[in-house]
Design a protein around this motif. Structure first.
Motif, PDB file in Angstrom:
ATOM      1  N   TRP A 134       0.839  -1.208   0.000  1.00  0.00           N
ATOM      2  CA  TRP A 134       0.000   0.000   0.000  1.00  0.00           C
ATOM      3  C   TRP A 134       0.872   1.256   0.000  1.00  0.00           C
ATOM      4  O   TRP A 134       0.629   2.206  -0.759  1.00  0.00           O
ATOM      5  N   ASP A 137       2.533   1.755  -3.457  1.00  0.00           N
ATOM      6  CA  ASP A 137       1.607   2.319  -4.446  1.00  0.00           C
ATOM      7  C   ASP A 137       1.389   3.809  -4.214  1.00  0.00           C
ATOM      8  O   ASP A 137       1.284   4.593  -5.174  1.00  0.00           O
ATOM      9  N   ARG A 138       1.327   4.215  -2.952  1.00  0.00           N
ATOM     10  CA  ARG A 138       1.139   5.630  -2.642  1.00  0.00           C
ATOM     11  C   ARG A 138       2.365   6.451  -3.035  1.00  0.00           C
ATOM     12  O   ARG A 138       2.255   7.543  -3.595  1.00  0.00           O
ATOM     13  N   SER A 143      -2.214   3.527  -8.715  1.00  0.00           N
ATOM     14  CA  SER A 143      -3.530   3.482  -8.088  1.00  0.00           C
ATOM     15  C   SER A 143      -3.776   2.116  -7.467  1.00  0.00           C
ATOM     16  O   SER A 143      -3.443   1.081  -8.059  1.00  0.00           O
TER      17      SER A 143
END
Length: 283
Positions: A134, A137-138, A143
């Protein structure tokens, strides 16, 4: 029993092998995260990859649990069991602690502690994989697929952990028996490698040998734990079993049958190990 477990946990947590055979899972995930992050930042010339689905993202977050059911992962489990159990013979420490505690409690505490620490290491690695994916991806601007939720991630982690339970217990069981019988860390690991490899090879290639001795091959295929461990994993993770890989074998066996066979093997090996240790001359 609580005091024995506490003493065993304290001993193993201080052992250097725990860093290389337990904490290697979460530490390895952190290392993989930083390597992947660097590749994302400095791999600007690479072609863009296909967008990932929510199901794929959630499955990838639990990929570390698959290591414990692979050949290599089971060798690591066997190696830790060898250090914890056979190591006591090499260090000549069994004879110092056996007179003060029941033998079954001593060996049982080792099995429970090794199992718990391995599960803890894999669990931390699984949660780190999801969290760091997570974060990656950030940071990279990718996305996160719609449908990725905390509930879905935790459910997949739980299913993967459940699917790992019996394969890990079976590996620990035959490694513990080898450790008690051979009293050698090296011999335990060699036996574990041979047994694990033979079991998976037979499960994969039984169909080739079936025409030569159909009755024997079919009996071994259904009696040995290899197919049943794989079938249980499929039932837990996919919701459907694995077809019997024999001519005319038909569809998958029910999870109840595979649970009975695989669980029986694990319980039987542990019972045999405890019985042998109880009667063993430690001096």
């Amino acid at each position: 029993m609580i005091s024995v477990l506490s003493a065993e946990a304290t001993k193993l947590l201080r052992h250097r092998a725990t860093w290389f055979l337990v904490w290697i899972y979460p530490l390895g995930m952190i290392a993989v995260f930083f390597i992947a992050l660097m590749l994302d930042f400095f791999g600007a010339g690479e072609a863009p990859s296909e967008p990932q689905t929510a199901e794929g993202w959630v499955r990838d977050s639990a990929v570390i649990w698959q290591l414990a059911t692979s050949n290599f992962g089971r060798f690591l489990i066997a190696a830790y069991a060898a250090v914890a159990i056979a190591g006591e013979y090499g260090w000549n420490t069994w004879k110092l602690i056996v007179p003060h505690r029941a033998r079954r409690a001593l060996l049982g505490s080792k099995l429970i502690t090794v199992f718990a620490l391995l599960y803890l290491g894999l669990g931390l690695a699984g949660l780190l994989t999801a969290g760091l994916s997570w974060v990656q991806d950030r940071l990279t601007g990718d996305s996160i697929p719609d449908g990725v939720t905390l509930a879905a991630v935790l459910e997949m982690q739980g299913l993967a952990a459940l699917a790992t339970l019996l394969p890990m217990l079976f590996t620990l069981a035959y490694a513990a028996l080898a450790a008690v019988l051979t009293r050698s860390m090296v011999a335990t690991l060699v036996i574990a490698i041979v047994v694990g490899t033979a079991e998976q090879l037979f499960t994969a290639y039984a169909g080739i040998f079936y025409p030569s001795a159909p009755g024997l091959i079919s009996a071994l295929y259904h009696f040995l734990p290899g197919y049943h461990l794989a079938n249980l994993i499929e039932w837990i993770v996919e919701g459907q079993g694995m077809d019997v890989a024999l001519p005319g074998g038909g569809g998958p066996l029910g999870w109840q049958a595979s649970l009975a066979v695989a669980g029986g093997w694990a319980a039987g090996l542990i019972a045999l190990t405890l019985w042998r240790f109880q009667r063993q001359d430690i001096n």
